[in-house]
Design an enzyme around this catalytic site. Structure first.
Site, short mmCIF file in Angstrom:
data_model
loop_
_atom_site.label_atom_id
_atom_site.label_comp_id
_atom_site.label_asym_id
_atom_site.label_seq_id
_atom_site.Cartn_x
_atom_site.Cartn_y
_atom_site.Cartn_z
N THR A 164 0.84 -1.19 0.00
CA THR A 164 0.00 0.00 0.00
C THR A 164 0.87 1.23 0.00
O THR A 164 1.84 1.32 0.74
CB THR A 164 -0.96 0.02 1.20
OG1 THR A 164 -1.64 1.27 1.21
CG2 THR A 164 -0.26 -0.18 2.53
N GLU A 309 -4.92 -2.51 4.86
CA GLU A 309 -4.46 -3.04 6.15
C GLU A 309 -5.56 -3.80 6.88
O GLU A 309 -5.33 -4.41 7.91
CB GLU A 309 -3.98 -1.88 7.05
CG GLU A 309 -2.64 -1.28 6.64
CD GLU A 309 -2.76 -0.14 5.64
OE1 GLU A 309 -3.79 -0.07 4.94
OE2 GLU A 309 -1.84 0.68 5.56
N LYS A 425 -6.47 10.54 -3.74
CA LYS A 425 -7.08 9.37 -4.34
C LYS A 425 -7.73 9.74 -5.67
O LYS A 425 -8.74 10.41 -5.70
CB LYS A 425 -8.11 8.76 -3.39
CG LYS A 425 -8.03 7.26 -3.46
CD LYS A 425 -8.54 6.60 -2.24
CE LYS A 425 -8.28 5.12 -2.34
NZ LYS A 425 -9.08 4.35 -1.43
N TRP A 430 -4.50 5.42 -4.98
CA TRP A 430 -3.66 6.34 -4.24
C TRP A 430 -2.62 7.01 -5.12
O TRP A 430 -2.02 6.36 -5.97
CB TRP A 430 -2.90 5.63 -3.15
CG TRP A 430 -3.71 5.19 -1.97
CD1 TRP A 430 -3.87 3.91 -1.54
CD2 TRP A 430 -4.41 6.02 -1.05
NE1 TRP A 430 -4.66 3.92 -0.41
CE2 TRP A 430 -5.00 5.19 -0.09
CE3 TRP A 430 -4.61 7.41 -0.95
CZ2 TRP A 430 -5.76 5.67 0.96
CZ3 TRP A 430 -5.37 7.89 0.10
CH2 TRP A 430 -5.95 7.02 1.04
P1 AMP Z 1 -6.81 1.48 0.49
O1 AMP Z 1 -5.90 0.85 1.47
O2 AMP Z 1 -6.15 1.88 -0.78
O3 AMP Z 1 -8.00 0.65 0.27
O4 AMP Z 1 -7.32 2.87 1.09
C1 AMP Z 1 -7.90 2.92 2.35
C2 AMP Z 1 -8.38 4.32 2.63
O5 AMP Z 1 -9.35 4.70 1.66
C3 AMP Z 1 -9.06 4.49 3.95
O6 AMP Z 1 -8.14 4.66 5.00
C4 AMP Z 1 -9.88 5.74 3.69
O7 AMP Z 1 -9.09 6.91 3.84
C5 AMP Z 1 -10.28 5.60 2.25
N1 AMP Z 1 -11.62 5.03 2.14
C6 AMP Z 1 -11.97 3.76 1.93
N2 AMP Z 1 -13.30 3.62 1.87
C7 AMP Z 1 -13.83 4.85 2.08
C8 AMP Z 1 -15.14 5.38 2.15
N3 AMP Z 1 -16.22 4.62 1.99
N4 AMP Z 1 -15.26 6.71 2.40
C9 AMP Z 1 -14.20 7.50 2.56
N5 AMP Z 1 -12.94 7.06 2.49
C10 AMP Z 1 -12.75 5.76 2.26
#
Ligand code: AMP
Length: 528
Positions: A164, A309, A425, A430
């Site tokens: 990540t 994570e 994002k 990311w």
């Molecule tokens: P990832 O590890 O790439 O899946 O990203 C995780 C991060 O995405 C989380 O810590 C949030 O900051 C963001 N995220 C995931 N789902 C949501 C959601 N439904 N609403 C807002 N942010 C989200």
């Protein structure tokens, strides 16, 4: 005293063994990179394997670790994570042949590069010679036996690895186990989460390298659902056609992907004949999208939140009994939250920068750092990268700080109010702001640089670079953007640059990007 129950380890292979025995005729349908639609049943899949989905079972089931790589990363980052993970065999679709040629001579531990195609589609001899150790996937399968006895081993054995870049610095590895994966899958399939059954056809729009397509590749065999894999066809038209032709009932993806689908459906006056649920997460789903799905198409959006994570599911916005009595607006408000914790995930909010870690009330008002714990939540990053990430509470329990800032309603529904990690994002993927800043800082005329997310109508967020010039030095927007060329993947390049006199700093000297975001919240990106 121990209970007298059988000690059978929770292994990923048990999912496909179950699907073979109890849902043998159920299909895995894939739109292949070759362009055609491929169908294979769970029974055939259990003996013979077919590319991506099958690697999930073949690699993990045999006790090896499946490391999924995001092919959109810059080649330098791919080399970094392949080396860090000590990858030995790399499987790829022929679409990525140019990328493979770019990284093949540079990785330290990869011994074999396996093209996931048949002999007829393999690169010509002089091309193939550029990648030593190149093998043909279908040829390897032909040489192998149809029969395989899944080995039985400790359920805590590592099963898969995802890097990540949501954290600062180099990408960090999240190493899942068989146990965490099987437990996560059981809960993800529950009615208040995906609600997936043997009568469903489920289509993950989320890529398989994004946290194991949110667990759907495991959930379908576990529940006996038909699995429909969209391949490269993620535009509205291709997705809609696949939804209809395969009778898809449940789908999942980031908000941006649904914009294309909804635009197509609207423009052509279409309806969904089988789709009933769309799980949306990865970034915040706009309430207008939830409303449109519900009011115009009769599709229930399940807004969900999680992280790499966390395997990834943490919360999902399903109703409780009392919400059925609410009017449309009241229901929309519940559906627009990030949802309540699923079984297995505990969450709490604590005061930002509060060393005592005291829990804040669930009053829908107080917002703080969101912490989580549970059996499918990370304990440490792979190889201990970044030290111990956990925060200890007064009882000695470790909590994972998500980097998100949230509030929680009295009914237990969580709402993300900010991302303290400051990464950007774009289209659900990311973009590491630190990387972008480091490059800008390497420019001789730049004194300080902050990269923040600016709103973009299509990609949700795009990087905006905020720069303080060195006294007496000059640099233009165009020169700075050109400075990124060849240093990062093209889509990571900031959309715009603004010059300021100073960037606000906090007490510990860190840049206060929340203030910058506030300052530039109405900034209009040139390309949008
Ligand atoms: P990832 O590890 O790439 O899946 O990203 C995780 C991060 O995405 C989380 O810590 C949030 O900051 C963001 N995220 C995931 N789902 C949501 C959601 N439904 N609403 C807002 N942010 C989200």
């Amino acid at each position: 005293m121990f209970g007298h129950m059988m000690q059978l380890p929770l292994l990923i292979s048990s999912l496909i063994v179950h699907a073979e025995r109890h849902h043998g005729d159920q299909l895995v349908v894939s739109r292949r990179v070759e362009g055609d639609i491929h169908r294979i049943s769970y029974r055939e899949l259990a003996w013979n394997t077919h590319r991506h989905m099958e690697l999930y079972y073949g690699v993990s089931g045999s006790g090896r670790v499946l490391h999924t790589v995001n092919p959109r990363l810059h080649p330098d980052q791919i080399v970094y994570i392949a080396d860090h993970a000590e990858d030995q065999v790399l499987f790829f679709d022929m679409t990525f042949w140019p990328l493979i040629q770019a990284v093949a001579g540079r990785t330290k531990t990869v011994r074999h590069w396996v093209a996931m195609t048949d002999r007829a589609h393999m690169p010509a001899a002089e091309q193939a010679a550029k990648v030593p150790g190149l093998l043909c996937y279908e040829e390897l399968l032909e040489q192998a036996s149809d029969r395989y006895a899944w080995p039985v081993f400790d359920e805590n054995t590592a099963s898969s690895l995802c890097y990540t870049s949501g954290t600062t610095g180099n990408p960090k590895g999240v190493l899942y186990s068989h146990r965490s994966t099987v437990l996560h899958t059981m809960v993800a399939a529950l009615p208040d989460c995906f609600g997936c059954s043997a009568a469903d056809a489920i289509l993950p729009v989320v890529p398989m390298f994004h946290v194991n397509s949110w667990g759907i590749v495991y959930m379908a065999p576990m529940t006996g659902a038909k699995l429909v894999l969209p391949g490269l066809g993620l535009d509205g038209k291709s997705l809609y056609e696949l939804f209809e032709s395969e009778g898809v009932t449940i789908s999942a993806g980031v908000p941006t992907v649904w914009q294309g689908l909804l635009a197509h459906v609207e423009a052509h006056g279409l309806k969904f004949s089988t789709m009933r649920k769309s799980a949306i997460g990865g970034s915040a789903c706009p309430p207008a999208m939830i409303r449109k799905f519900r009011d115009d198409y009769g599709v229930r959006v399940l807004h969900a939140w999680g992280m790499t994570e966390m395997s990834p599911i943490g919360t999902a916005a399903a109703f409780k009994a009392q919400h059925h009595a609410l009017d449309d607006e009241g229901q929309l408000a519940v559906m627009s939250t990030q949802g309540r914790a699923v079984y297995g995930v505990d969450m709490k909010i604590v005061g930002q920068d509060d060393a005592s870690g005291a829990e804040l009330p669930w009053d829908g008002q107080a917002s703080g750092d969101l912490l989580v714990r549970g059996p499918w939540i990370i304990d440490t990053y792979f190889k201990g990268e970044g030290g111990n990430p956990l925060v200890q509470d007064a009882d000695g329990n470790g909590w994972f700080p998500t980097g998100d800032v949230a509030k929680i309603t009295p009914e237990g529904y969580m709402v993300i109010t900010d991302h303290s990690k400051d990464v950007i994002k774009s289209g659900g993927e990311w973009i590491g702001s630190i990387d972008l800043e480091n490059i800008a800082m390497a420019h001789p005329a730049v004194a300080m640089a902050a990269c923040i997310a600016a709103h973009h109508p299509k990609w949700d967020e795009r990087p905006l670079l905020v720069v303080v010039k060195k006294p007496g030095m000059d640099v233009t927007r165009e020169e700075l953007l050109a400075f990124y060329e060849g240093k990062i993947a093209k889509w990571w390049t900031p959309d715009d640059v603004v010059f300021v006199d100073a960037i606000p700093l906090g007490a510990t000297g860190k840049m206060q990007k929340n203030k910058l975001r506030e300052q530039f919240k109405a900034h209009c990106l040139p390309r949008s």
